[in-house]
Write a protein that holds these residues in place. Structure first.
Motif, short mmCIF file in Angstrom:
data_model
loop_
_atom_site.label_atom_id
_atom_site.label_comp_id
_atom_site.label_asym_id
_atom_site.label_seq_id
_atom_site.Cartn_x
_atom_site.Cartn_y
_atom_site.Cartn_z
N ILE A 21 0.83 -1.22 0.00
CA ILE A 21 0.00 0.00 0.00
C ILE A 21 0.86 1.26 0.00
N PRO A 78 5.91 2.03 4.08
CA PRO A 78 6.36 0.69 4.48
C PRO A 78 6.86 -0.12 3.29
N THR A 80 8.12 -4.22 1.93
CA THR A 80 7.99 -5.66 2.16
C THR A 80 9.38 -6.28 2.17
N THR A 81 9.67 -7.02 3.23
CA THR A 81 10.93 -7.77 3.24
C THR A 81 10.62 -9.16 2.71
N ASN A 91 14.36 -1.96 7.08
CA ASN A 91 14.09 -1.00 8.16
C ASN A 91 15.18 -1.06 9.21
N ARG A 95 17.76 1.94 10.19
CA ARG A 95 17.83 2.46 11.57
C ARG A 95 19.24 2.34 12.13
N VAL A 251 -3.98 0.39 13.82
CA VAL A 251 -2.57 0.60 13.49
C VAL A 251 -2.44 1.57 12.31
N GLY A 252 -3.55 1.74 11.59
CA GLY A 252 -3.54 2.65 10.44
C GLY A 252 -3.51 4.11 10.84
N ALA A 268 5.01 5.33 8.92
CA ALA A 268 3.86 4.74 9.63
C ALA A 268 4.38 3.59 10.48
N HIS A 270 2.69 0.81 10.74
CA HIS A 270 2.22 -0.45 10.15
C HIS A 270 3.12 -0.88 8.98
N GLY A 271 2.84 -2.09 8.48
CA GLY A 271 3.62 -2.62 7.38
C GLY A 271 2.99 -2.32 6.03
N ASP A 275 -2.15 -7.51 1.69
CA ASP A 275 -3.51 -8.05 1.52
C ASP A 275 -4.51 -7.02 0.98
N ILE A 276 -4.20 -5.72 1.12
CA ILE A 276 -5.15 -4.71 0.63
C ILE A 276 -4.50 -3.78 -0.40
N ALA A 282 -6.59 1.55 1.65
CA ALA A 282 -5.70 1.73 2.82
C ALA A 282 -5.91 3.10 3.45
N ASN A 283 -5.68 3.14 4.75
CA ASN A 283 -5.79 4.40 5.48
C ASN A 283 -4.44 5.12 5.40
N ASP A 323 -10.73 0.53 7.56
CA ASP A 323 -10.23 0.04 8.85
C ASP A 323 -10.84 0.81 10.04
P1 NAD Z 1 0.86 -4.95 8.25
O1 NAD Z 1 0.97 -3.83 9.23
O2 NAD Z 1 1.30 -4.68 6.87
O3 NAD Z 1 -0.66 -5.46 8.18
C1 NAD Z 1 -1.36 -5.94 9.33
C2 NAD Z 1 -2.86 -5.77 9.13
O4 NAD Z 1 -3.20 -4.38 9.25
C3 NAD Z 1 -3.33 -6.21 7.74
O5 NAD Z 1 -4.60 -6.78 7.85
C4 NAD Z 1 -3.42 -4.91 6.97
O6 NAD Z 1 -4.38 -4.93 5.92
C5 NAD Z 1 -3.81 -3.91 8.07
N1 NAD Z 1 -3.27 -2.58 7.77
C6 NAD Z 1 -1.98 -2.18 7.90
N2 NAD Z 1 -1.86 -0.90 7.53
C7 NAD Z 1 -3.08 -0.48 7.18
C8 NAD Z 1 -3.57 0.76 6.70
N3 NAD Z 1 -2.78 1.82 6.52
N4 NAD Z 1 -4.89 0.85 6.42
C9 NAD Z 1 -5.71 -0.20 6.62
N5 NAD Z 1 -5.30 -1.39 7.07
C10 NAD Z 1 -3.99 -1.54 7.34
O7 NAD Z 1 1.68 -6.17 8.86
P2 NAD Z 1 2.11 -7.56 8.20
O8 NAD Z 1 1.01 -8.07 7.35
O9 NAD Z 1 2.62 -8.36 9.32
O10 NAD Z 1 3.35 -7.21 7.28
C11 NAD Z 1 3.28 -7.05 5.88
C12 NAD Z 1 4.65 -6.68 5.34
O11 NAD Z 1 5.03 -5.42 5.87
C13 NAD Z 1 5.78 -7.65 5.70
O12 NAD Z 1 6.60 -7.85 4.58
C14 NAD Z 1 6.56 -6.94 6.78
O13 NAD Z 1 7.91 -7.30 6.78
C15 NAD Z 1 6.38 -5.50 6.35
N6 NAD Z 1 6.52 -4.50 7.43
C16 NAD Z 1 7.13 -3.34 7.08
C17 NAD Z 1 7.24 -2.33 8.04
C18 NAD Z 1 7.92 -1.06 7.61
O14 NAD Z 1 8.28 -0.92 6.46
N7 NAD Z 1 8.12 -0.12 8.53
C19 NAD Z 1 6.72 -2.51 9.33
C20 NAD Z 1 6.07 -3.70 9.63
C21 NAD Z 1 5.97 -4.71 8.67
#
Ligand code: NAD
Length: 492
Positions: A21, A78, A80-81, A91, A95, A251-252, A268, A270-271, A275-276, A282-283, A323
């Motif tokens: 996203i 964010p 994807t690793t 990340n 850091r 978390v959004g 942010a 979140h990752g 999935d979306i 996405a928010n 969300d």
């Molecule tokens: P995620 O935070 O991406 O998602 C977790 C849940 O929260 C999912 O259902 C997702 O749809 C929802 N979500 C997350 N952000 C949202 C938003 N802005 N709006 C609406 N819904 C939201 O965590 P994950 O699925 O465990 O990780 C996915 C990928 O992200 C992995 O490859 C992981 O390594 C990476 N990641 C990156 C960072 C970063 O770049 N700082 C941090 C965490 C995870």
């Protein structure tokens, strides 16, 4: 790209659109920043999945490093690793390489506009960002056993704990809570706790407390109003801040800053939410709030307040991305429409939620709270022995057999003090019920008082090798000012 460079000397920000996203939320955020006339130019770099797959194992190219080094400030979506394949977390690399030692994650509720079971939550989580198990030093040592090193340093603790107290001052908070697991990890988490106690004395205006991380996390989930500023090592902080953000609403919604003495990276919490991705659902709020922190950091507090107030007004209008949906939602919107709703409200102030008021005092931000640079008081360090870790799985893995063979193989001036398996003493005098893996820690100390020489340790290892023992690693045992710098075995 340029948002609105009103001045010749507008700062340049390194922008990374990231994965999943990431591109959608970055587009939404940049459109709001441009509409609010935030004053900076951007330098875009590509990082993340595509770069990993192009052969850069840390997901970042030399050109991207050059941009970050030059601009010193980064707004990052964010990424994807990719799993497996020896890829390192980008990340963590960013850091650690840039010395971004502090991760500040504000988590607050916007109830009733974003429903929260805990309307009173308003906590600043300060997470140590460079150390702990995130050093990423892992090994497989035997057929059955893997390990991850947890590194906690005194300078690391001093920096983050001082940062936490300075943050509490800047944001006019009252209480600082430290969370560790010092009842189990007495040396590593014990150091974090001790440094907290020491530094707390320099900030007598704050109420301070320490909690064990398990009960602390449970309380964060059930009584988050109780917390004000929380400081904690890396892994606990990662988990705790997701709990706090989710308890607050989503978390959004939570943005964060990774702060060092020279660089700052805003993102942010979140990752990349694969999935979306690509669905315009996405928010973008978390990245937007990170961008607001960035503007405050740049001293552009007027733009920061305008954007935050417009965003709060959007929430008050109950315009929600998927969300945030609740029975009170008036309008469910996608990412782009949410950004448009925020832009439409630039200049408005919230009527119920507190009006944003980022101040110049906060603008100087965390970079002023670098470590004091006080020299560390050196202790007397004495070598006392060695833990030799061996891979052994002969017969029925009877610790008595192993212990006796080790005693036979041991040479002067050493004696075998104990053997443990996964930290539990199994020789001499273990319990038959203890399950044993193929990974044994064999502690050798001096038979008499005194100190071995480093070369004695090598002679001992040689003797063990001669007898066919498979040494997978060693750890020297030191006393510091007469106190053991190593843990005892469970049951020792
Ligand atoms: P995620 O935070 O991406 O998602 C977790 C849940 O929260 C999912 O259902 C997702 O749809 C929802 N979500 C997350 N952000 C949202 C938003 N802005 N709006 C609406 N819904 C939201 O965590 P994950 O699925 O465990 O990780 C996915 C990928 O992200 C992995 O490859 C992981 O390594 C990476 N990641 C990156 C960072 C970063 O770049 N700082 C941090 C965490 C995870």
């Amino acid at each position: 790209m340029t948002t609105s460079p009103s001045k010749q000397n507008a700062p340049t920000i390194t922008i990374a659109r990231g994965d999943g996203i990431g591109p959608e939320i970055m587009e939404a955020v940049l459109s709001i920043l441009a509409a609010a006339k935030a004053d900076f130019t951007t330098d875009e770099v590509q990082i993340g999945e595509a770069v990993f797959k192009a052969g850069y194992s840390s997901g970042i190219s030399p050109e991207a490093w050059d941009s970050i080094r030059k601009n010193k400030i980064m707004l990052k979506s964010p990424i994807t690793t990719p799993l497996g394949g020896g890829y390192k977390s980008l990340n963590v690399t960013l850091r650690k390489t840039l010395g971004l030692y502090a991760n500040l994650r504000p988590c607050q509720a916007f109830h009733p506009f974003v429903p929260s079971g805990h309307p009173g939550i308003d906590v600043l989580i300060v997470r140590e960002n460079e150390e702990d198990t995130y050093a990423g030093i892992e090994h497989r040592q035997t057929q059955e056993v893997t390990q991850c090193l947890k590194l906690i340093s005194r300078p690391g603790c001093e920096k983050i704990i001082r940062f936490a107290f300075e943050t509490a001052r800047r944001y006019q908070r009252n209480k600082v809570t430290c969370m560790t697991k010092n009842n189990i990890m007495k040396i590593t988490d014990g150091l974090f706790f001790n440094v907290f106690e020491e530094i707390a004395r320099e900030y007598p205006e704050f109420e301070t407390q320490h909690q064990i991380i398990d009960i602390g996390s449970a309380r964060m989930a059930t009584r988050p109003e109780y917390y004000d500023v929380v400081v904690t090592p890396n892994l606990y902080g990662d988990i705790l801040s997701d709990i706090a953000a989710e308890v607050a609403g989503s978390v959004g919604l939570a943005g964060s800053v990774n702060m060092g003495t020279e660089f700052a990276m805003f993102e942010a919490i979140h990752g990349s939410a694969p999935d979306i991705a690509g669905q315009n659902i996405a928010n973008p709020s978390a990245l937007l709030r990170a961008a607001v922190m960035m503007l405050t950091h740049l001293g552009q507090t007027e733009a920061a307040n305008r954007i935050e107030n417009a965003w709060l007004s959007t929430l008050e209008a109950r315009i929600h991305t998927a969300d945030m949906i609740s029975p009170s939602t008036r309008q469910k919107v996608g990412t782009k429409e949410f950004a448009a709703a925020v832009i439409e409200r630039l200049g408005e102030k919230p009527k119920t939620l507190p009006v944003a008021n980022f101040t110049a005092a906060q603008a100087k931000d965390q970079q002023s709270s670098a470590p004091s640079g006080k020299p560390i008081q050196k202790s007397t360090k004495e070598l006392k022995g060695v833990d030799v870790f061996i891979d052994w799985s002969e017969g029925k893995r009877d610790p008595e057999v192993l212990g006796r063979d080790l005693e036979k193989a041991s040479i002067k001036p050493f004696t075998l003090k104990m053997v443990t398996n996964r930290g539990v003493k199994v020789y001499p005098g273990g319990m038959p019920e203890t399950f044993c893996t193929d990974h044994w820690r064999c502690r050798f100390v001096l038979a008499n008082k005194g100190n071995p020489k480093p070369e004695d340790l090598l002679t001992l290892q040689n003797a063990l090798l001669q007898q066919g023992f498979d040494i997978v690693k060693t750890e020297n045992l030191y006393n510091f000012d007469g106190q053991p710098g190593y843990s005892l075995g469970q049951g020792e």
